[in-house]
Design an enzyme around this catalytic site. Structure first.
Site: not given
Length: 891
Positions: A132, A560
């Site tokens: 990532h 999120k």
């Protein structure tokens, strides 16, 4: 003087040394005027930070572009040097006192050898390295940082005021000069193969030499003897994680497995060669076992000087067979050729068996201490690494599986419109297809590129497992898993490659791992898995896998989706429900924690996070993703890497064998946390998803667009071209807020929620719940790194001033509420009052990161006004690099 204050003083001394040497380099490279500029800005920034004043912004706005770039480079590199000093102080403390996690185990009388051994036999701990993209530093820069850390270590052992110390300081300065003149940014976007090579460097530097040492330390601590238990292994997603990354392919999976195999086989060959030099025992002085003599190479295959040295001759055989294995798997033998050609090892278990013969012979002849040391470390390594080094996962989005299965079924005339079926009919159809051996794939059909790619991945997995061992690829992770059919679709794709064999006792060669990511998915996870466990097919498949089901928990996307408080609570609640479900159904549950570096992505203390999990959550071990800049900070240095590995195992041992009650599990505590979560969820969603124009505000008030241009990862920032927050990946979401010093994903909603349920009601919960304390500790660290003054400068880039003022005011008001609520609940007068070391570490960096933020905003304004040139973009990206280094766990 406490150990903590000693560490703070040592860190400051090293920061001053490295800062002084950097200043000398700048003066020598750019002249006294440039040095004076950097020094004046540094002093003013530090002074204003301590006094709480604001004049730096105006001074930095009037700089030339050349001076701006000089300051960005200087403050970025200083931040890197501060991190090196911090890591060195930690490393020295670890060596002097032992790892903190191990220290906590030493006085635990409940942890007997019998209990610990029984627990570890049924557990597996795997740090899984991912690609990532929040590690902005180039490998060339990381290499210099490693060198500087090693030089500081050498400096600690040098006598003061000696030529040796002078030479070390000169070497430090040379390394800093190279760092100063090394390009900070990548000139081209990093490729998947680059990410694989970066991971391999970490595996080779830390995991290969340290993993066996970790296991020996646990064995000595608890008096564990006897069999080797492979409870600790490394894992990797790099090269196999296809979710949203079109650059990951069958070829990258193949490259990853082969390169990892090359590294581990060469390590084994070197260790066998070293053992040959070590075990010079003569059969005139020892009595080797018959099995050892059978293993020993014949005289015509060994040196005439080794005729009476059976252990060396046995190792000659091992080396020859390893060399043949390397040639068979990789197409070429080792640099140091074997003395003769022998048969390859068919599997790592065969190599392990030969090493066992050597060890048992030594033990039987009274040389048990010789069976320890290097030989035991090699045996532990083979058990952990096999011929593949790191266990690979493959991952894909459930939507892709769904489309591929629909195409296979349609082309085989099994179902014309699978996508139109409801969940019940889908599951029934898939179970029927999995009950017989008839394949769906036809060599005469033309499949879409997407479906062909998924089939090719499955084929490559089958090949990798056949050639490199069953452990080479072990898990298939399903992103956005939300139904039983999502799991069965993967089984069907596996069947097409021979990885799933139907029958009364179906065999699945990969463990199917659903990833529950959103708040709704977490809430429904136990229901989905309950339906799956009710299926006779699933029951039979799991029976063939030791009755164990692994479930992955998504920290980033749940944050999120629902905000910090709700994500934390729903993750805990979801895990607790799944543990209870497994207990009821007789299924062993293991959890795979998809944590990132930033608190908004599940970051923070691994030890505290594991200890705060619900009871039973680590009973069968733990897998944890290690991502971005956290990989190098936790595993780039071997000593710190060893401590990181020990932390994972030690925390789970304490959590499962010395459990403690948590008020979050009680009826009253759970109800209070549920109410807190509900209030925080509503406030967070109202801002992020219900505020008109918020997407525009986010994109303009953070460097999201500039981050997307950074060449730091092979994966796109969004899953699609949609501008919606829902379609943006969690990593750039968190990374962007961190750069702008808002840190919104790590705290927003808590203040209002705390006021809603009552501050006084939360104080007893804080005292009685490790879960709640850990949640607040991580949030406190984020608040300490945030700055509303800096955030307001980024908000000044928003074109719609009314929108900017409205959203900024809401964020500022919630920050203050959160700040005040946290101090009231924890009983502190200021942030991090209870953690002076962390406070000192953060405060020493913030004056420099403040300056970097101001410089970055100035350049972003120029770029967005259409006045950018190549140096403008370069400066913005260098500032991103520097800010990320300063904040450390920013993504």
């Amino acid at each position: 003087m406490t150990a903590q204050s000693t560490r703070i003083d040592a860190e400051r001394a090293h920061i001053r040394l490295l800062g002084r040497l950097l200043g000398e380099v700048i003066r020598e490279q750019h002249g006294p005027q440039a040095f004076q500029l950097v020094e004046d800005i540094r002093r003013q920034s530090v002074g204003e930070y301590r006094a709480g004043e604001r004049g730096l912004e105006k001074l930095l706005t009037g700089l030339s572009q050349d001076d701006t770039l000089l300051l960005i480079r200087a403050f970025s590199i200083f931040s890197q040097l501060a991190n090196i000093a911090d890591d060195h102080a930690l490393r020295r403390e670890t060596r002097a006192l032992g790892a903190g996690a191990m220290q906590r185990l030493e006085h635990q009388t409940a942890l007997s050898a019998r209990k610990v051994t029984a627990f570890l036999k049924g557990a597996l701990f795997v740090p899984v390295i991912t690609a990532h993209p929040t590690e902005v530093r180039r490998k060339s820069v990381l290499d210099r940082e490693i060198e500087l850390g090693e030089l500081l270590q050498a400096r600690d052992t040098a006598s003061p005021q000696t030529a040796e110390l002078t030479e070390i300081d000169a070497h430090l300065k040379r390394a800093i000069r190279i760092l100063w003149q090394t390009r900070m940014l990548r000139s081209t976007r990093i490729q998947v193969t680059d990410e694989i090579e970066n991971n391999i460097a970490i595996f080779a530097r830390t995991f290969l030499p340290q993993l066996a040492m970790v296991k020996r330390r646990f064995a000595r601590l608890f008096g564990m003897t006897g069999e080797i238990v492979p409870y600790l292994k490394p894992g990797s997603w790099v090269g196999g994680d296809r979710d949203g990354n079109p650059n990951v392919s069958p070829q990258t999976l193949d490259y990853a497995v082969r390169r990892q195999s090359e590294i581990v086989l060469d390590y084994y060959l070197a260790e066998v060669h070293a053992l040959g030099a070590e075990l010079s025992l003569s059969d005139s002085l020892v009595t080797p076992s018959a099995e050892l003599m059978a293993l020993a190479a014949t005289p015509d295959h060994t040196s005439v000087h080794q005729i009476d040295e059976p252990y060396r001759r046995a190792l000659v055989t091992c080396y020859a067979r390893l060399a043949a294995t390397r040639k068979a798997l990789l197409g070429r033998g080792p640099v140091r050729p074997a003395r003769y050609e022998d048969q390859r090892y068919a599997a790592p278990e065969d190599f392990a068996a030969d090493l066992d013969v050597i060890a048992q012979s030594l033990i039987a002849s009274g040389d048990a201490d010789l069976a320890d040391g290097r030989l035991l470390a090699l045996r532990e390594s083979v058990a952990a690494f096999g011929f593949h080094l790191a266990v690979m996962d493959v991952r894909q989005n459930s939507d892709v599986h769904e489309r591929a299965v629909a195409e296979l079924l349609k082309n085989a005339d099994a179902e014309p419109d699978y996508l139109a079926l409801d969940e019940k009919r889908r599951a029934a159809l898939l179970e029927e297809e999995l009950s017989h051996a008839r394949p769906l794939r036809s060599p005469y059909a033309d499949y879409s590129p997407e479906t062909a790619r998924e089939l090719a991945i499955a084929d490559h997995v089958a090949t990798m497992k056949r050639d490199f061992g069953q452990g080479a690829v072990a898990q298939y992770v399903i992103s956005k898993a939300a139904s039983v059919s999502d799991l069965l679709e993967v089984a069907l794709l596996m069947k097409e490659a021979g990885l799933f064999r139907p029958g009364d006792q179906p065999q699945a060669q990969l463990r199917i791992v659903p990833l529950f990511e959103t708040i709704e998915d977490l809430r429904q996870s136990a229901d989905v898995m309950g339906e799956f466990f009710a299926s006779p097919l699933a029951q039979a498949m799991l029976a063939g896998q030791g009755g164990l089901q692994e479930v992955m928990i998504g920290y980033s996307d749940s944050n999120k989706d629902g905000g910090y408080v709700t994500s934390n609570w729903e993750i805990r609640s979801g895990i607790a429900r799944l543990v209870k479900l497994g207990r009821e159904r007789g299924i062993h549950m293991r959890f795979f924690h998809g944590r990132g570096g930033a608190v908004g992505r599940g970051g923070g203390s691994s030890f505290d996070a594991i200890r705060a999990l619900p009871a039973g959550a680590s009973a069968n071990g733990i897998r944890i993703t290690e991502q971005g800049e956290v990989v190098s900070s936790k595993y780039g240095d071997p000593v710190i890497g060893r401590a990181s590995l020990e932390t994972i195992v030690a925390a789970a041992l304490l959590a499962e064998l010395t459990p403690r009650s948590d008020a979050a599990d009680g009826e009253e505590g759970a109800a209070l946390l549920a109410a807190l979560s509900q209030a925080a969820f509503g406030h967070y969603r109202a801002l992020v998803y219900d505020t008109p124009g918020f997407e525009t505000y986010f994109r303009q008030a953070t460097p999201l667009l500039e981050i997307a241009d950074l060449k730091i990862g092979s994966r796109p920032a969004s899953r699609s071209k949609s501008p919606r927050i829902e379609d943006l990946r969690a990593i750039p979401w968190v990374f962007s807020w961190s750069q702008a010093r808002v840190m919104l994903p790590g705290w927003y909603g808590f203040g209002t929620a705390a006021q809603t349920v009552g501050i006084e009601a939360l104080k007893p919960l804080y005292a009685g719940s490790a879960f709640f304390r850990t949640m607040l500790a991580n949030m406190e660290m984020v608040l300490a790194k945030s700055s509303l003054d800096i955030a307001s400068r980024y908000a000044g880039l928003v074109e719609d001033r009314a929108l900017a003022d409205q959203v900024s005011a809401r964020i500022a008001a919630e920050w203050q509420k959160t700040h005040d609520a946290l101090l009231a609940i924890t009983g502190q007068g200021k942030l991090l009052e209870h953690d002076p070391r962390l406070a000192a570490s953060i405060q020493s960096r913030l004056p420099y990161v403040d300056a970097l933020n101001h410089l970055q905003v100035n350049l972003m304004a120029r770029r967005r006004a259409g006045q950018a040139d190549e140096n403008t973009n370069k400066g913005i990206h260098m500032a991103i690099n520097g800010i990320s280094a300063s904040l450390r766990n920013s993504g």
